[in-house]
Design a protein around this motif. Structure first.
Motif, PDB file in Angstrom:
ATOM      1  N   GLN A 101       6.377  -3.107 -16.380  1.00 14.37           N
ATOM      2  CA  GLN A 101       7.063  -3.500 -15.163  1.00 14.37           C
ATOM      3  C   GLN A 101       8.164  -2.480 -14.840  1.00 14.37           C
ATOM      4  OE1 GLN A 101       7.214  -8.068 -14.285  1.00 14.37           O
ATOM      5  NE2 GLN A 101       8.062  -7.767 -16.324  1.00 14.37           N
ATOM      6  N   VAL A 102       8.235  -2.112 -13.577  1.00 13.85           N
ATOM      7  CA  VAL A 102       9.281  -1.210 -13.090  1.00 13.85           C
ATOM      8  C   VAL A 102       9.780  -1.772 -11.766  1.00 13.85           C
ATOM      9  CG1 VAL A 102       8.437   0.881 -14.235  1.00 13.85           C
ATOM     10  CG2 VAL A 102       7.534   0.237 -11.980  1.00 13.85           C
ATOM     11  N   VAL A 103      10.884  -1.222 -11.293  1.00 15.07           N
ATOM     12  CA  VAL A 103      11.443  -1.634 -10.012  1.00 15.07           C
ATOM     13  C   VAL A 103      11.439  -0.441  -9.074  1.00 15.07           C
ATOM     14  CG1 VAL A 103      13.538  -2.394  -8.809  1.00 15.07           C
ATOM     15  CG2 VAL A 103      12.866  -3.462 -10.981  1.00 15.07           C
ATOM     16  N   VAL A 104      10.985  -0.667  -7.852  1.00 11.23           N
ATOM     17  CA  VAL A 104      11.074   0.345  -6.806  1.00 11.23           C
ATOM     18  C   VAL A 104      12.177  -0.094  -5.851  1.00 11.23           C
ATOM     19  CG1 VAL A 104       9.913   1.430  -4.852  1.00 11.23           C
ATOM     20  CG2 VAL A 104       8.655   0.997  -6.971  1.00 11.23           C
ATOM     21  N   LYS A 105      13.085   0.825  -5.567  1.00 17.14           N
ATOM     22  CA  LYS A 105      14.193   0.522  -4.656  1.00 17.14           C
ATOM     23  C   LYS A 105      14.199   1.534  -3.533  1.00 17.14           C
ATOM     24  CE  LYS A 105      19.029  -0.925  -4.718  1.00 17.14           C
ATOM     25  NZ  LYS A 105      20.205  -1.193  -5.583  1.00 17.14           N
ATOM     26  N   SER A 106      14.485   1.039  -2.321  1.00 19.92           N
ATOM     27  CA  SER A 106      14.458   1.882  -1.139  1.00 19.92           C
ATOM     28  C   SER A 106      15.708   1.643  -0.305  1.00 19.92           C
ATOM     29  CB  SER A 106      13.200   1.573  -0.321  1.00 19.92           C
ATOM     30  OG  SER A 106      13.268   2.124   0.974  1.00 19.92           O
ATOM     31  N   VAL A 107      16.313   2.728   0.188  1.00 16.98           N
ATOM     32  CA  VAL A 107      17.479   2.634   1.062  1.00 16.98           C
ATOM     33  C   VAL A 107      17.275   3.572   2.240  1.00 16.98           C
ATOM     34  CG1 VAL A 107      18.988   2.086  -0.895  1.00 16.98           C
ATOM     35  CG2 VAL A 107      18.807   4.447  -0.089  1.00 16.98           C
ATOM     36  N   VAL A 140       7.280  -4.077  -9.686  1.00 16.75           N
ATOM     37  CA  VAL A 140       5.952  -3.468  -9.663  1.00 16.75           C
ATOM     38  C   VAL A 140       5.363  -3.443 -11.065  1.00 16.75           C
ATOM     39  CG1 VAL A 140       4.682  -1.339  -9.175  1.00 16.75           C
ATOM     40  CG2 VAL A 140       6.545  -2.048  -7.665  1.00 16.75           C
ATOM     41  N   GLY A 141       4.105  -3.843 -11.162  1.00 16.56           N
ATOM     42  CA  GLY A 141       3.350  -3.659 -12.388  1.00 16.56           C
ATOM     43  C   GLY A 141       2.570  -2.364 -12.291  1.00 16.56           C
ATOM     44  N   ALA A 142       2.784  -1.457 -13.239  1.00 19.93           N
ATOM     45  CA  ALA A 142       2.107  -0.153 -13.194  1.00 19.93           C
ATOM     46  C   ALA A 142       1.957   0.364 -14.616  1.00 19.93           C
ATOM     47  CB  ALA A 142       2.898   0.849 -12.364  1.00 19.93           C
ATOM     48  N   VAL A 201       0.837  -1.198   0.000  1.00 21.22           N
ATOM     49  CA  VAL A 201       0.000   0.000   0.000  1.00 21.22           C
ATOM     50  C   VAL A 201       0.870   1.245   0.000  1.00 21.22           C
ATOM     51  CG1 VAL A 201      -1.694   1.302   1.321  1.00 21.22           C
ATOM     52  CG2 VAL A 201      -1.908  -1.181   1.134  1.00 21.22           C
ATOM     53  N   ALA A 202       1.942   1.241   0.820  1.00 20.70           N
ATOM     54  CA  ALA A 202       2.830   2.392   0.870  1.00 20.70           C
ATOM     55  C   ALA A 202       3.484   2.638  -0.489  1.00 20.70           C
ATOM     56  CB  ALA A 202       3.899   2.182   1.944  1.00 20.70           C
ATOM     57  N   ILE A 203       3.907   1.574  -1.146  1.00 20.03           N
ATOM     58  CA  ILE A 203       4.512   1.729  -2.469  1.00 20.03           C
ATOM     59  C   ILE A 203       3.504   2.320  -3.436  1.00 20.03           C
ATOM     60  CG2 ILE A 203       5.390   0.454  -4.465  1.00 20.03           C
ATOM     61  CD1 ILE A 203       6.739  -1.441  -2.510  1.00 20.03           C
ATOM     62  N   GLY A 204       2.283   1.826  -3.370  1.00 18.19           N
ATOM     63  CA  GLY A 204       1.247   2.365  -4.236  1.00 18.19           C
ATOM     64  C   GLY A 204       1.033   3.848  -4.027  1.00 18.19           C
ATOM     65  N   ARG A 213       4.127  10.563  -6.186  1.00 19.30           N
ATOM     66  CA  ARG A 213       5.398  11.124  -6.655  1.00 19.30           C
ATOM     67  C   ARG A 213       5.663  10.876  -8.139  1.00 19.30           C
ATOM     68  NH1 ARG A 213       8.261  11.848  -1.789  1.00 19.30           N
ATOM     69  NH2 ARG A 213       6.671  11.972  -0.155  1.00 19.30           N
ATOM     70  N   TRP A 214       5.101   9.765  -8.679  1.00 20.41           N
ATOM     71  CA  TRP A 214       5.367   9.448 -10.089  1.00 20.41           C
ATOM     72  C   TRP A 214       4.101   9.422 -10.952  1.00 20.41           C
ATOM     73  CZ3 TRP A 214       8.868   7.718  -6.458  1.00 20.41           C
ATOM     74  CH2 TRP A 214      10.226   7.893  -6.759  1.00 20.41           C
ATOM     75  N   GLY A 215       2.943   9.571 -10.339  1.00 14.33           N
ATOM     76  CA  GLY A 215       1.700   9.587 -11.097  1.00 14.33           C
ATOM     77  C   GLY A 215       1.331   8.247 -11.688  1.00 14.33           C
ATOM     78  N   LEU A 216       1.740   7.148 -11.040  1.00 15.47           N
ATOM     79  CA  LEU A 216       1.471   5.803 -11.540  1.00 15.47           C
ATOM     80  C   LEU A 216       0.465   5.081 -10.651  1.00 15.47           C
ATOM     81  CD1 LEU A 216       5.070   4.557 -12.468  1.00 15.47           C
ATOM     82  CD2 LEU A 216       3.286   5.366 -14.031  1.00 15.47           C
ATOM     83  N   GLU A 217      -0.392   4.307 -11.269  1.00 15.95           N
ATOM     84  CA  GLU A 217      -1.329   3.447 -10.542  1.00 15.95           C
ATOM     85  C   GLU A 217      -0.761   2.032 -10.509  1.00 15.95           C
ATOM     86  OE1 GLU A 217      -3.953   4.230  -8.821  1.00 15.95           O
ATOM     87  OE2 GLU A 217      -3.814   6.360  -9.344  1.00 15.95           O
ATOM     88  N   VAL A 218      -0.551   1.512  -9.317  1.00 14.35           N
ATOM     89  CA  VAL A 218       0.077   0.207  -9.139  1.00 14.35           C
ATOM     90  C   VAL A 218      -0.947  -0.907  -9.322  1.00 14.35           C
ATOM     91  CG1 VAL A 218       1.155  -1.308  -7.440  1.00 14.35           C
ATOM     92  CG2 VAL A 218       1.898   1.063  -7.652  1.00 14.35           C
TER      93      VAL A 218
END
Length: 286
Positions: free
Chosen positions: A40-46, A34-36, A3-6, A12-17
């Motif tokens: 397909q894209v990749v979300v990365k978090s640090v 992520v499918g959006a 949900v947080a990623i969505g 921030r990117w205007g994409l619907e997950v």
């Protein structure tokens, strides 16, 4: 987390997950496929304090513009490569398909060729070697976890110092962790290089030594690398032993820190930190 990623991608990117699948294996980050928007894209978090993340993404973008496939970042609606969310840094990356390389000779050649392309594009002015040694010295307080670590690390640092006193070092923007699985062979045979979270500016010998460490021998990696950058032959061939020592010192210090602080991220087995430290000790013959 889905949900947080969505929410982050929508805001921030205007994409619907449409779909979120966790990716595993990263030592210092978290990632999701992520499918959006039908793609397909990749979300990365640090962590918020990670100083290499944004700089690595900037280099990935620069290399992509030069024709390499890098899993480059997708700018947010605000034009930023990195957004902050919940005390984390978050980036949206192009998804790169393909099979990871192995230790086979053909793949070793591909690794060397690709690193030479990267360094040819990312060449930079030499920096402060002692400051760059913070790769190891940042873990100084943990070097006494086992009695062999500190002497081995000090010997490795001195080996690089001695080499650098007699030979100017070539610096570039480095991948920082060029393990075979970071190189992906595309369906058309092109080699991609992804995962730029260990980016740094430093001596090119560090990337070369890292690749050699991962594949276990230097013949094919070095030959392919020098085919792309033949002018570096004297430096690479004479400096590789010292930088292999330094690269294993980085492993020893890093895994000493992980053991002392019980960091478990990215491990596939419960004894992964012990194994990482033992592998470094074995290389030093201790």
């Amino acid at each position: 987390m889905a949900v947080a990623i969505g929410e982050v991608l929508r805001e921030r990117w205007g994409l619907e997950v449409e779909r979120v699948d966790a990716l595993s294996g990263a030592m210092n980050s978290r990632a999701w496929l992520v499918g959006a928007g039908g793609a397909q894209v990749v979300v990365k978090s640090v962590a918020a304090g990670d100083r290499s993340f944004a700089a690595g993404l900037e280099l990935a973008s620069r290399l992509a513009a030069a024709g390499l496939v890098t899993g480059a970042p997708v700018p947010s609606l605000a034009g930023r490569l990195v957004e902050e969310a919940d005390d984390r840094q978050v980036a949206l990356l192009q998804y790169v398909d393909g099979g990871g390389l192995t230790q086979d000779p053909e793949d070793q050649l591909a690794i060397g060729t690709t690193l030479a392309r990267v360094h040819g594009i990312s060449r930079t002015a030499p920096g402060d070697l002692e400051k760059w040694f913070e790769l190891v010295t940042q873990f100084d307080v943990y070097l006494d976890v086992e009695p062999w670590i500190r002497p081995a690390v000090e010997d490795a640092l001195n080996g690089v110092r001695e080499f650098a006193s007699a030979q100017d070092l070539t610096w570039a923007g480095l991948h920082g962790d060029p393990a075979p699985e970071a190189f992906l062979r595309q369906h058309d045979g092109e080699i991609a290089l992804i995962d730029w979270g260990s980016f740094m500016n430093g001596p090119v010998l560090y990337d070369v030594a890292s690749a050699v460490m991962y594949v276990g021998q230097d013949e094919h990696v070095v030959a392919a690398y020098l085919a792309g950058l033949p002018e570096l032959s004297p430096e690479i061939r004479s400096g590789l032993p010292a930088f292999l020592g330094f690269r294993h010192a980085v492993q020893a210090a890093y895994f000493a820190w992980r053991l002392a602080t019980d960091v478990q991220t990215g491990l596939t087995t419960e004894d992964g930190n012990h194994k990482g430290l033992a592998d470094a000790r074995h290389w030093f013959g201790l």
